[in-house]
Design an enzyme around this catalytic site. Structure first.
Site, PDB file in Angstrom:
ATOM      1  CG  ASP A 194      -2.251   0.593   0.957  1.00  0.00           C
ATOM      2  OD1 ASP A 194      -2.173   1.923   0.668  1.00  0.00           O
ATOM      3  OD2 ASP A 194      -3.292   0.019   0.861  1.00  0.00           O
ATOM      4  CG  HIS A 256      -4.543   2.020  -1.754  1.00  0.00           C
ATOM      5  ND1 HIS A 256      -4.800   2.607  -0.775  1.00  0.00           N
ATOM      6  CD2 HIS A 256      -6.021   2.020  -2.465  1.00  0.00           C
ATOM      7  CE1 HIS A 256      -5.756   2.790  -0.268  1.00  0.00           C
ATOM      8  NE2 HIS A 256      -6.641   2.788  -1.273  1.00  0.00           N
ATOM      9  CD  GLU A 307     -10.323   3.850  -0.581  1.00  0.00           C
ATOM     10  OE1 GLU A 307     -11.094   4.296   0.084  1.00  0.00           O
ATOM     11  OE2 GLU A 307      -9.013   3.606  -0.327  1.00  0.00           O
ATOM     12  CD1 TRP A 373     -14.114  -2.330  -0.852  1.00  0.00           C
ATOM     13  CD2 TRP A 373     -14.163  -0.735   0.976  1.00  0.00           C
ATOM     14  NE1 TRP A 373     -13.897  -1.137  -1.395  1.00  0.00           N
ATOM     15  CE2 TRP A 373     -13.970  -0.270  -0.149  1.00  0.00           C
ATOM     16  CE3 TRP A 373     -14.681  -0.020   2.239  1.00  0.00           C
ATOM     17  CZ2 TRP A 373     -13.429   1.081  -0.259  1.00  0.00           C
ATOM     18  CZ3 TRP A 373     -14.105   1.286   2.160  1.00  0.00           C
ATOM     19  CH2 TRP A 373     -13.666   1.629   0.988  1.00  0.00           C
ATOM     20  CE1 TYR A 400     -13.464  -3.962   5.659  1.00  0.00           C
ATOM     21  CE2 TYR A 400     -12.818  -1.515   5.626  1.00  0.00           C
ATOM     22  CZ  TYR A 400     -12.919  -2.703   4.920  1.00  0.00           C
ATOM     23  OH  TYR A 400     -12.929  -2.759   3.590  1.00  0.00           O
ATOM     24  CG  ASP A 402     -10.307   0.046  10.541  1.00  0.00           C
ATOM     25  OD1 ASP A 402     -11.024  -0.872  10.222  1.00  0.00           O
ATOM     26  OD2 ASP A 402      -9.635   0.964   9.774  1.00  0.00           O
ATOM     27  CB  THR A 454      -2.383  -1.679  10.638  1.00  0.00           C
ATOM     28  OG1 THR A 454      -1.809  -1.736   9.272  1.00  0.00           O
ATOM     29  CG2 THR A 454      -2.779  -3.318  10.793  1.00  0.00           C
TER      30      THR A 454
HETATM   31  C1  TNX Z   1     -10.827   1.429   3.212  1.00  0.00           C
HETATM   32  S1  TNX Z   1     -11.382  -1.349   2.345  1.00  0.00           S
HETATM   33  C2  TNX Z   1      -9.701   1.092   2.358  1.00  0.00           C
HETATM   34  C3  TNX Z   1      -8.474   0.829   3.040  1.00  0.00           C
HETATM   35  C4  TNX Z   1      -8.459   1.424   4.363  1.00  0.00           C
HETATM   36  C5  TNX Z   1      -9.701   1.429   5.204  1.00  0.00           C
HETATM   37  C6  TNX Z   1      -9.887   1.556   6.518  1.00  0.00           C
HETATM   38  C7  TNX Z   1     -10.484  -0.750   0.974  1.00  0.00           C
HETATM   39  C8  TNX Z   1     -10.615  -1.467  -0.182  1.00  0.00           C
HETATM   40  N1  TNX Z   1      -9.813   0.502   1.279  1.00  0.00           N
HETATM   41  O1  TNX Z   1      -7.143   1.367   2.173  1.00  0.00           O
HETATM   42  O2  TNX Z   1      -7.249   0.916   5.153  1.00  0.00           O
HETATM   43  O3  TNX Z   1     -10.798   1.725   4.600  1.00  0.00           O
HETATM   44  O4  TNX Z   1     -10.846   1.254   7.189  1.00  0.00           O
END
Ligand code: TNX
Length: 521
Positions: A194, A256, A307, A373, A400, A402, A454
């Site tokens: 990432d 990412h 993303e 997600w 999730y 976190d 994390t």
């Molecule tokens: C979204 S889930 C993200 C992650 C982040 C997370 C934090 C996903 C595919 N992308 O990059 O770490 O939210 O909750």
């Protein structure tokens, strides 16, 4: 024999009792006598207990080393024979015509019998047996009298660990694998790359680890490189395999990817997104996936695809030329083109591609396993299922880990954390497959996966605090049958597990008072 009466998650008792277990009690008592997590599909208990002395014959022909180890360690058995010379056995493994991963376990006054059709079935039965031990002392193990019939609801019972934002070394991963196995979870998805760090060695591209592996979200670009060597990965993979856990490696792209971009900017857009028009980008990706395919024997390679920040593409002459040449309408279509090139590489290596749900609108190949997600976009999940993708469900709101566990507790402050903290109650209330799904749609849901992102988790202690005991509630959803789940009954079963986790040195959260140690904002 109305043993299923009033019991959450216990469907029906298939077995006819052969008079072995007299004084059969209502299975509601199972919470006290058999605090199993995840709850088995069916359980019937009776009063009394069975003592398994240390010096008894256990017949374990054909069982792999790890099952033997489990029986020795958790049941204290000392004399164990893979091919028996004893006359009678107190514990026996018997082949039966059950579904893969399923098992029957009987503990009666005269001994224990485990029936299964596969190594994984015997393995999960042994895990259940381990959880049933009420006392283990010099004399041996004491177990309740039970009859259990069990099999998982979902084939994919996953946990994702983000080792890029902050790196967690091999030892942490091995400990997590041990706990996953205990709770019948069977997929560990490693988010290996990432923006903050690239965590795997790739032959021919040394800067990935020399530069890309330096730093983390707390210390961008700094410190010594942190990554898994090929030997680390081989050890993790073998350790997982012994525990019936598949490792799914993720190399996130085209976004990412800042860590890789720091190392090899020539394949990128001037920022953190791949240049989809540079043929050398695909050569690089091909080298990466070739090594990933070599190191991870499992059938899947996850290419992320979430993303994507593709703003820069519009001003890159080679990307504009690609767009014209290929007749790609917009940037989403370019993302789709990139995705197809990448899935072709993965498929050519004999692996199946997997990606986050953004790849549905990017038009990913139907052979791509989609991980949903964005819980605020259920229509993406439904569209995926209806257009023929298989899916794994990881809605941010429910799984999730976190996010905080209780009001005012520490955790990621991202959007998506709606409807209150991600508490045990919220996890148990989650019904992954919508009622509206037809039978054909429902089978597209291959399973569920919890995510340990994390960005804000830097230490093993905090990682464990966020993961446990939530992963136990998650295993109840992943393995246990569909239908409502009783929080109170779960908490009763949970109590001895919390003690066990703590005894094993795992920093499991006991209640809201524990959270104050971690107040960071
Ligand atoms: C979204 S889930 C993200 C992650 C982040 C997370 C934090 C996903 C595919 N992308 O990059 O770490 O939210 O909750």
């Amino acid at each position: 024999m109305d043993v299923g009466n009033g019991v959450i998650g216990i469907r029906r008792i298939l077995f006819s009792f052969c008079g072995l277990l007299l004084g059969l009690s209502a299975a509601t008592h199972a919470s006290a006598t058999a605090p199993l997590i995840p709850a088995p599909t069916e359980i019937a208990t009776s009063t009394g207990a069975f003592s398994l002395p240390k010096n008894q014959c256990v017949k374990a022909d054909g069982q792999p080393d790890y099952v033997i180890h489990l029986i020795r360690e958790r049941l204290g058995v000392q004399r164990l024979y893979r091919s028996g010379t004893c006359k009678s056995f107190v514990l026996q493994f018997a082949e039966d015509d059950l579904e893969e991963e399923g098992y029957h376990l009987t503990i009666a006054n005269d001994g224990i019998v485990i029936r299964a059709s596969s190594h994984s079935g015997f393995f999960y039965a042994a895990q259940t047996l381990g959880q049933l031990v009420t006392r283990l002392d010099r004399g041996g193990a004491v177990l309740p009298l039970v009859r259990i019939s069990d099999s998982p609801r979902f084939a994919w019972r996953g946990v994702m660990l983000d080792v890029s934002r902050h790196f967690f070394g091999k030892e942490t991963v091995l400990r997590l694998l041990d706990e996953m196995a205990r709770y019948k979870l069977n997929v560990l998805h490693l988010h290996l790359t990432d923006d903050p760090g690239w965590r795997i060695e790739i032959p021919g591209y040394p800067r990935l680890t020399e530069i890309g592996a330096r730093g983390d979200r707390s210390n961008p670009g700094g410190g010594e490189p942190q990554f898994y060597t090929a030997e680390d990965i081989q050890e993790i993979v073998a350790y997982a395999a012994a525990r019936h856990i598949m490792i799914v490696p993720e190399i996130d792209m085209p976004g990412h990817s800042a860590a890789a971009a720091r190392a090899y900017p020539e394949f990128f857009d001037g920022n953190r997104t791949f240049n989809p028009a540079n043929e050398e980008s695909y050569e690089f990706i091909s080298a990466v996936f070739t090594e990933v395919a070599r190191l991870f024997p499992g059938p899947y390679i996850h290419f992320g695809g979430d993303e994507v920040r593709y703003e820069n593409w519009a001003s890159m002459p080679d990307v504009v030329a690609l767009q014209e040449r290929e007749g790609l309408e917009d940037k989403a279509a370019i993302e789709g083109y990139f995705g197809r090139r990448v899935t072709d590489i993965i498929l050519s290596l004999g692996k199946s591609p997997m990606a986050w749900d953004e790849q549905v609108s990017a038009g990913a190949d139907r052979r791509t396993l989609i991980q949903w997600w964005r819980k605020y976009q259920p229509e993406v999940r439904d569209q995926a299922v209806r257009s023929g993708y298989d899916v794994i469900l990881s809605p941010a709101d429910q799984v999730y880990f976190d996010y905080p566990q209780g009001p005012g507790e520490p955790g990621a402050p991202w959007e998506g954390n709606d409807n209150g903290p991600t508490s045990i109650a919220k996890i148990l209330a989650w019904q992954p497959v919508p009622d509206s799904y037809t039978a054909e749609e429902a089978v597209r849901v291959r399973g569920v996966e919890a995510a340990l992102w994390t960005e804000f988790i830097r230490t093993d202690d905090y990682l464990e605090f966020m993961a446990f005991p939530r992963l136990l509630a998650f295993s109840e959803v992943a393995w246990g049958p569909a239908g409502p789940r009783d929080l109170e009954q779960f908490n009763l079963r949970l109590a001895p597990h919390l003690t066990g986790l703590r005894e094993r040195g795992i920093n499991a959260r006991r209640d809201e008072t524990d959270a104050f140690r971690y107040m960071t904002h």
